[in-house]
Design an enzyme around this catalytic site. Structure first.
Site, PDB file in Angstrom:
ATOM      1  CD1 TRP A  99      -8.028  -2.250   0.469  1.00 58.28           C
ATOM      2  CD2 TRP A  99      -7.861  -0.083   1.012  1.00 58.28           C
ATOM      3  NE1 TRP A  99      -7.691  -2.162   1.808  1.00 58.28           N
ATOM      4  CE2 TRP A  99      -7.583  -0.856   2.160  1.00 58.28           C
ATOM      5  CE3 TRP A  99      -7.819   1.306   1.104  1.00 58.28           C
ATOM      6  CZ2 TRP A  99      -7.263  -0.280   3.403  1.00 58.28           C
ATOM      7  CZ3 TRP A  99      -7.498   1.889   2.337  1.00 58.28           C
ATOM      8  CH2 TRP A  99      -7.234   1.098   3.469  1.00 58.28           C
ATOM      9  CG  ASP A 166      -4.098   0.282  -4.791  1.00 56.13           C
ATOM     10  OD1 ASP A 166      -2.927  -0.013  -4.484  1.00 56.13           O
ATOM     11  OD2 ASP A 166      -4.981   0.532  -3.935  1.00 56.13           O
ATOM     12  CE  LYS A 190      -0.906  -3.175   2.370  1.00 55.49           C
ATOM     13  NZ  LYS A 190      -1.842  -3.325   3.456  1.00 55.49           N
TER      14      LYS A 190
END
Lengths: 355, 355
Positions: A99, A166, A190
Site C-alpha cells: 500500500w 494512511d 476495517k
C-alpha cells in the site's frame, strides 16, 4: 455454528452497528422511508454527518483547524489526491509494503519522490527505523499499519516535516497526536464501517499551497467548503460509521480500544511463540495488533491446508494469509471480541495435540 | 401514514430490494456474517458482481467490446475521469443544466471544450436542438436527464462523433442504443441503488488514445483489468444494485420500465395541464418522465407553502423543487408505483377544490 470473523477487510463490525443499520434500512428514524432512499439533504441526515464529524474530533482529540471529511472512492483514490493537494516539489515516503508503494507510485507523477527507507528486501517483515527525512520535503508519508505483512507503527513518529498517514487499518485503535499530521486518511472498512466511505482528516491551512490545477472532486477544499456534501455522499456507510463511533465512545474510547487490542494481540502472539507448529512472520518489535500473521513452522509446512480446514470447521473465517505472503493472518480489529481470539488459540492448541 | 417517496436522489427503491438488503446485512447468504463484514474477495461476493455485470449487459443489450464497472466516488468524479481518459484535443458538450455545466468545467483543464449549445438563458427549461457538433471532437458529452429542470433526452441522438452520456437519473428507464456511446456513466442513487456506487459502461477500444499520464484510480483501464476489484468496492451498494437489476428483469426489463414511466408521467402532466392552480415548467417536447417539475400558476403563487403543507400532511415526501428553481418536483423513478403518482394527483385535485 458461531463464526469468528478474522477477515482483513471488509471486516468485523460491532453486532449493535449491524443490527441498527439493518433496522434503519427498513425504516430510518421512524420516517417510513429506508435509509437507502432518503435524501442526503434530508433534515434527519445532516445530524448523522454532524455527529460523525463531532465524534471523530472528540475520540481522536483533533485540534482546532482540522476538518473531517467523508468521501467516496476508497483510500486508493487518496493515493493521488494527497500529491494533487500537497506535493509541490518533493515528498518523502516510507516504503513498508504494497500500500505504501502504491501511494508512492501515484505521487511520482506530481513531483520528486524520495523513498527514505524500505523493507522490501525482507518482504516487509519489519518497519525501517534508521533514515533521514529530507528537511525540504513537503510532507512525509507513512502507512501506519501494514495489513498484508502484520507490521505496525504503534506510536506517532518524530520527524522534521509534516506527516501524512494512511491509517486505513488502525484508526481508532490507539490515541494519535493529530497535530503531527497535515492529513490522515483511510478506507473505513476495517475499524469503522462497511466499504464505500473514506475518512480524511485534513489540516485546513496546509491546503492551497500547490500551484497546479486540482480537479474539483480531487480538491480537499471542495469537500471542506461543502461539509462533505459537494456531491451525494455514501449515505449508508456514513450512517454505519456513526453507529461504530458511538460504540467506540460507549466502550471507553480509543484508550480502551488500545487496551483491548494489546490484550488480544498479546494473547495470540503468546500462543504463536509457544506453539511448536507455528511461527510469527513479523519482527517482534513491529508486530501489528491489528493483523497477526503467522505460518506453519518449517517442519510442519505440509500441514498448512490441514490446519486451514481444521480451523474453518471450528468457525474461523478469513484466516488465510494474503496471497502474496501465504500462511495465516488473523485480523483483530476493534470489534473483534477476546472470545474469538481465544477460539482461534484453542484451535491451535487442539491441532498441536493431534500432531 | 403511507409515505409517497418523490425524492430526487437518493430516492425510492423497490421494497423487495430494501428488505432483501436489510436481511443480507443481518446475515449474508446464510454465512453467519453480515454483508457489511464480508470480504469483497469472498467466494460468495464475486457472483454478486458477476451477475450485476451480466444483468447490466442483458437489460441494456450492451454489445460485445464494452465493460461494465462499479466504482466509488460518484458521478461527479466521472466529470474529470471522462476527460482524463478520452479528451486528447477537443471535446463537445451540450449544456442542459448544472450537471452538464459541472462536467464541462472539469473538461476545460484537459483540452479545448466546445459548448455546442446551451439553454442557460431560459433556466434550462428546454433541450437545445439546432447545433453542430465539431467533426474533430474526441467525443460529444450529453446529460440525458436533467433532474433540476425536469427535461430529458428521451431518445439517443444521431451525431457524427462518439457520445458520452451522464445517465445518472434515467438509466434503465428506456432502451438505449449503447453502440452510439463510448462511455455511459451515472451515480446509482436514482434508479439503481443507495448512494455510494457509480456505474460506468465503457467501450474498451476507445481507451488508451490519450497521451497524458492518468492516475491509476482515475484510469478506466485499471478497473477493467481488475473487474472493478482494483480496490475494495462498495459492497453494500453493489449488492443492492444487483437486487434492483433482478427486480427490473422480473418486471419485464427496460421496455416495461419505459411503458410505466410514460404512463406515470402522462398521468401527472395531464393533471398539471388540467389543474388551473399549477403550471409545468419544462418545454412540452422535452418533459422528463423521471423528474416532473411544476410551479403554482401566477395567480396562486402565494399558496405555494400551503400546498406543500397540504401534500406533506397527506404523505408526499420530497416534492419541493430544487433550491435553484423553486416550486415542486415529483421524481418518478422506476420504483415509484402508479398509486403514489395517483395520490399526488388526488392532492392536487383536493387542493384545487378548496380554493
Amino acid at each position: 455454528m458461531k463464526k469468528h470473523n478474522f477477515n482483513a477487510g471488509p471486516s468485523i463490525l460491532p453486532r449493535e452497528v449491524i443490527e441498527d443499520t439493518a433496522k434503519a434500512i427498513l425504516d430510518f428514524n421512524g420516517s417510513g422511508l429506508s435509509l437507502m432512499e432518503i435524501s442526503h439533504r434530508a433534515k434527519d441526515f445532516q445530524p448523522v454527518v454532524d455527529e460523525a464529524v463531532a465524534l471523530f474530533k472528540e475520540l481522536l482529540n483533533i485540534p482546532e483547524g482540522y476538518s473531517v471529511l467523508f468521501l467516496g472512492g476508497g483510500a486508493s483514490l487518496e493515493f493521488c489526491m494527497v500529491p494533487f493537494n500537497f506535493l509541490e516539489k518533493k515528498a518523502a515516503y516510507l516504503n513498508t509494503g504494497v500500500w505504501a508503494k502504491k501511494a508512492m507510485k501515484e505521487a511520482k507523477a506530481f513531483g520528486e519522490v524520495v523513498e527514505v527507507a524500505s523493507s522490501a528486501e525482507s518482504t516487509y517483515t519489519y518497519i525501517p527505523k534508521d533514515y533521514t527525512v529530507p528537511a525540504d520535503a513537503d510532507y512525509f508519508h507513512i502507512t501506519t499499519n501494514n495489513t498484508i505483512y502484520g507490521t505496525e507503527l504503534k506510536e506517532d513518529l518524530d520527524v522534521n516535516v509534516p506527516m501524512i498517514a494512511d491509517m486505513s487499518s488502525d484508526i481508532f485503535s490507539r490515541p494519535i497526536d493529530v497535530s503531527k499530521y497535515i492529513c490522515i486518511y483511510g478506507g473505513a472498512q476495517k475499524n469503522l464501517a462497511p466499504s464505500g466511505v473514506t475518512f480524511v482528516i485534513v489540516k485546513n491551512d496546509a491546503l492551497g499551497k500547490v500551484s497546479r490545477y486540482i480537479p474539483t472532486m480531487l480538491n480537499y477544499q471542495t469537500h471542506i467548503d461543502s461539509g462533505s456534501m459537494f456531491n451525494t455522499p455514501p449515505v449508508v456507510p456514513i450512517y454505519a460509521a456513526l453507529q461504530t463511533l458511538r460504540w467506540i465512545k460507549a466502550q471507553g474510547g480509543v484508550k480502551e480500544m488500545e487496551r483491548r487490542a494489546t490484550e488480544k494481540a498479546d494473547m495470540l502472539y503468546a500462543e504463536i511463540d509457544r506453539n511448536k507448529m507455528f511461527v510469527g512472520t513479523a519482527a517482534q518489535e513491529d508486530r501489528s495488533r491489528m493483523n497477526i500473521c503467522f505460518v506453519m513452522a518449517p517442519e510442519y509446512k505440509e500441514l498448512e491446508a490441514d490446519f486451514m480446514k481444521f480451523a474453518t470447521e471450528r468457525g474461523m473465517v478469513g484466516i488465510k494469509g494474503h496471497r502474496s505472503v501465504g500462511g495465516f493472518r488473523a485480523s483483530c480489529y476493534n470489534a473483534m471480541p477476546k472470545e474469538s481470539v481465544q477460539a482461534l488459540i484453542d484451535c491451535m492448541q487442539e491441532f498441536e495435540k493431534l500432531h
